[in-house]
Enzyme design. Structure first.
Site, PDB file in Angstrom:
ATOM      1  N   TRP A 172      32.924  29.538 -34.824  1.00  0.00           N
ATOM      2  CA  TRP A 172      32.535  29.591 -33.424  1.00  0.00           C
ATOM      3  C   TRP A 172      33.346  30.573 -32.594  1.00  0.00           C
ATOM      4  O   TRP A 172      32.945  30.942 -31.494  1.00  0.00           O
ATOM      5  CB  TRP A 172      32.714  28.196 -32.807  1.00  0.00           C
ATOM      6  N   LYS A 200      24.311  29.742 -41.415  1.00  0.00           N
ATOM      7  CA  LYS A 200      24.687  28.370 -41.067  1.00  0.00           C
ATOM      8  C   LYS A 200      25.855  28.509 -40.088  1.00  0.00           C
ATOM      9  O   LYS A 200      26.988  28.749 -40.494  1.00  0.00           O
ATOM     10  CB  LYS A 200      25.099  27.595 -42.331  1.00  0.00           C
ATOM     11  N   HIS A 201      25.539  28.389 -38.801  1.00  0.00           N
ATOM     12  CA  HIS A 201      26.564  28.625 -37.788  1.00  0.00           C
ATOM     13  C   HIS A 201      27.276  27.326 -37.422  1.00  0.00           C
ATOM     14  O   HIS A 201      26.824  26.226 -37.751  1.00  0.00           O
ATOM     15  CB  HIS A 201      25.941  29.253 -36.548  1.00  0.00           C
ATOM     16  N   GLY A 214      36.314  30.976 -41.966  1.00  0.00           N
ATOM     17  CA  GLY A 214      36.693  29.672 -41.432  1.00  0.00           C
ATOM     18  C   GLY A 214      38.060  29.248 -41.925  1.00  0.00           C
ATOM     19  O   GLY A 214      38.893  30.071 -42.306  1.00  0.00           O
ATOM     20  N   SER A 215      38.274  27.953 -41.942  1.00  0.00           N
ATOM     21  CA  SER A 215      39.568  27.398 -42.331  1.00  0.00           C
ATOM     22  C   SER A 215      39.762  27.462 -43.838  1.00  0.00           C
ATOM     23  O   SER A 215      38.795  27.590 -44.611  1.00  0.00           O
ATOM     24  CB  SER A 215      39.673  25.946 -41.874  1.00  0.00           C
ATOM     25  N   GLU A 226      36.903  34.715 -45.768  1.00  0.00           N
ATOM     26  CA  GLU A 226      37.905  35.195 -44.821  1.00  0.00           C
ATOM     27  C   GLU A 226      38.420  33.968 -44.098  1.00  0.00           C
ATOM     28  O   GLU A 226      37.719  33.370 -43.284  1.00  0.00           O
ATOM     29  CB  GLU A 226      37.286  36.202 -43.848  1.00  0.00           C
ATOM     30  N   CYS A 285      41.513  34.790 -35.933  1.00  0.00           N
ATOM     31  CA  CYS A 285      42.093  34.714 -37.284  1.00  0.00           C
ATOM     32  C   CYS A 285      43.140  35.810 -37.473  1.00  0.00           C
ATOM     33  O   CYS A 285      44.251  35.550 -37.925  1.00  0.00           O
ATOM     34  CB  CYS A 285      41.000  34.860 -38.340  1.00  0.00           C
ATOM     35  N   GLU A 342      48.712  27.852 -39.345  1.00  0.00           N
ATOM     36  CA  GLU A 342      47.966  28.669 -38.399  1.00  0.00           C
ATOM     37  C   GLU A 342      47.808  27.871 -37.102  1.00  0.00           C
ATOM     38  O   GLU A 342      47.242  26.777 -37.103  1.00  0.00           O
ATOM     39  CB  GLU A 342      46.596  29.036 -38.940  1.00  0.00           C
TER      40      GLU A 342
END
Length: 460
Positions: free
Chosen positions: A134, A158-159, A210-211, A232, A266, A363
Site C-alpha cells: 500500500w 492482488k493489491h 512486501g514484508s 522485494e 522500503c 525495519e
C-alpha cells in the site's frame, strides 16, 4: 463471521471511505480464465504495438494525475505533493519502457563453436501474479507490471486491501491507454485465497513487494508448485556519513530519505551511521531539520508528512521506539502518540542506537531516524552489514575512490553515493539476504519473467 470485504480508511481521520467485496470462488476462476486467454492474444501482439500502449499510458496518467493523487492521499495518507510525484514517476517509467523495451527484448546473437547461427529469444511465459503493498499504491504495481506486460505476459494485481480504489483506477487507466481487456486485471481476494491462486496452472510466476514474512510465505508456495518468484522485501538501509562528507548535503538528504512518505519506504535511510568526528555536528543539524518537519493534513500543501497508513502499523512503530528506548537508545525528538483523529506519528529521532535494539535490527516503517556512531569507516561498514537485510545503502564522503571501495563491500542490492536511495527505470532495484531476490526495472526487470530460449542452427 469475518467481513468479506477489502476496507479502505482515510488514515488522516480513521473514517471508512471504501468497501469492496472479495471475489467469490467462481469469480476468481473467471478472472484466471479471462487472463489466460487474453495473454495468449497479447503475446502474439508485436512488441512495437505493446510499446505504443505504454506511451499512451504515460499520457493517460499525466491527464489524470490530480484524480490519482487524491485517491492515494485519501487511502494511504501521503501528501498530495508526494502522490502527484508518484504518478508522474509511473508515467516517466512507462515512457522509458516504451522507448527502450523492444531493444532490450530483441533476439540476442550468441557465438558458439558448433552452430552456423545461434541466438537467444526472450519470450513471454504466461500470466504473472503481482502481490503489492500500500505504501506506493501506483508505483509498486506499475514498476512490476510495465516490464511484465511489455514482455508479452499478462498481469494480475492482488493489491493491499486498503488501497483498492487505487488498484481499480490503475486497471481503468491501462484500459484507457488501449491495453486489451483482461491483460491487466485486479484480483480482490482475502489473503488465504492467494494460496490456491498461486497453485493454479494458469499462473506462471509471482512477484511480491512486501514484508519478509509475506515474502517467505509466497516464496514457499511458489516453490512448492515449481514457479519462479521475485521478491522485494524489507530493509534496514544504512546511511553512512564519513568525516569528510558535506554535512549540509548529508543532513538534507538524510531528512528526505527518512521522513518522505512518513517513513513508509522500503528503500530509505533507516540507520544513519555517523563517523565519530562529525557525529555531534550532524546530530544537531539533523535535529533542527527534523523539528521543521510538519506532520498534518496530507491535503494541506503546508504539510511535509501525512499519517501512518493504518492504526495497527502506527502502534507497531511506537512499540519499536519504546523497546529501543528501554534498551538504552536516547529519545531526542518525538516518540509520543498524538491525540486526536487519524494515525499520525511525529518525526522521531533516536540516538545511541546499537545492535540488539529494535531500531537497529528491525525495519521501522515510520518516521523514526536511528542515529548510530561508528569509530571509523571500517566500523561504519561493519555496522551497515550487521543486518539480516540488504536492500540498499548510502555513503557520504568527499573521497570517491573510498566510496567505490566501500560500496563493493556493502551487502546490499544498491549503493548510492552522496545522495539518497531512489529507484529509476534505467537501473535495477532489488535486494540480497532477507531483502529478497530478483530484480525489477531496467533490462534486468524486462527479462526477469521471460523464457530465454536458445535457437541453434547448422546449415548444409
Amino acid at each position: 463471521m469475518p467481513d468479506m470485504h477489502a476496507i479502505s480508511r482515510n488514515p488522516a481521520t480513521g473514517e471508512e471511505i471504501g468497501r469492496f467485496a472479495f471475489l467469490t470462488a467462481s469469480e476468481v476462476e473467471q478472472t484466471l480464465a479471462n487472463a489466460a486467454a487474453a495473454q495468449k492474444r497479447w503475446a502474439a501482439t508485436p512488441i512495437e504495438q505493446r510499446a505504443a500502449i505504454m506511451t499512451r499510458l504515460a499520457s493517460v496518467m499525466r491527464e489524470r494525475v490530480e484524480e490519482a493523487a487524491a485517491i492515494a492521499t485519501a487511502e494511504m495518507g501521503k501528501t498530495l505533493r508526494e502522490a502527484r510525484a508518484e504518478v508522474e514517476k509511473c508515467a516517466a517509467t512507462a515512457d522509458w519502457f516504451a522507448r527502450n523495451g523492444a531493444r532490450h527484448l530483441a533476439d540476442e546473437p550468441a557465438e558458439t563453436d558448433t552452430a552456423d547461427e545461434a541466438y537467444v529469444s526472450f519470450l513471454p511465459i504466461g500470466v504473472i501474479l503481482g502481490v503489492m503493498p500500500w505504501n506506493f499504491p501506483y508505483w509498486q504495481a506499475v514498476r512490476a507490471a510495465l516490464p511484465i506486460l511489455l514482455g508479452g505476459n499478462g498481469f494480475i494485481l492482488k493489491h493491499a486491501p486498503n488501497v483498492m480504489r487505487a488498484a481499480f483506477l490503475m486497471e481503468e487507466m491501462f484500459r484507457a491507454a488501449g491495453l486489451p481487456e483482461h491483460v491487466f486485471s485486479v484480483l480482490n481476494v482475502d489473503t488465504p485465497a492467494i494460496e490456491s491462486v498461486i497453485a493454479d496452472r494458469r499462473i506462471a510466476a509471482v512477484t511480491l513487494t512486501g514484508s519478509t514474512r509475506a515474502g517467505a510465505a509466497v516464496a514457499s508456495l511458489a516453490g512448492r508448485h515449481l514457479k519462479k518468484s521475485v521478491l522485494e522485501l524489507g530493509g534496514t538501509d544504512a546511511f553512512i556519513v564519513l568525516a569528510d562528507a558535506d554535512l549540509d548535503g548529508a543532513v538534507r538528504f538524510a531528512i528526505a530519505g527518512r521522513f518522505a512518505n512518513a517513513g513508509q519506504v522500503c528503500l530509505a535511510a533507516k540507520r544513519i551511521i555517523l563517523e565519530r568526528p562529525i557525529a555531534e555536528a550532524f546530530t544537531q543539524r539533523f535535529l533542527q531539520a527534523a523539528r521543521e518537519q510538519c506532520a498534518g493534513d496530507p491535503t494541506d500543501e503546508r504539510s511535509t508528512m501525512g499519517p501512518i497508513a493504518r492504526g495497527d502499523l502506527r502502534d507497531g512503530v511506537h512499540d519499536q521506539v519504546q523497546h529501543s528506548v528501554a534498551a538504552g537508545a536516547a529519545l531526542l525528538l518525538g516518540g509520543e502518540l498524538p491525540e486526536g483523529p487519524g494515525f499520525f506519528y511525529p518525526p522521531t529521532v533516536l540516538a545511541d542506537v546499537k545492535p540488539g535494539m529494535a531500531a537497529f535490527d528491525e525495519e521501522v516503517f515510520g518516521p523514526v531516524a536511528a542515529l548510530v556512531v561508528a569509530e571509523d569507516a571500517e566500523h561504519a561498514l561493519l555496522l551497515a552489514n550487521t543486518s539480516e537485510y540488504g536492500l540498499s545503502g548510502n555513503i557520504w564522503t568527499a573521497d570517491e575512490a573510498k566510496a567505490r571501495t566501500l560500496a563493493r563491500r556493502m551487502e546490499t542490492g544498491g549503493v548510492f553515493v552522496n545522495g539518497f536511495t531512489a529507484s529509476n527505470a534505467r537501473v535495477p532495484v532489488g535486494g540480497v539476504k532477507k531483502s529478497g531476490y530478483g530484480r525489477e526495472l531496467s533490462y534486468f526487470g524486462l527479462r526477469e519473467f521471460t523464457n530465454a530460449q536458445t535457437v541453434w542452427t547448422r546449415r548444409g
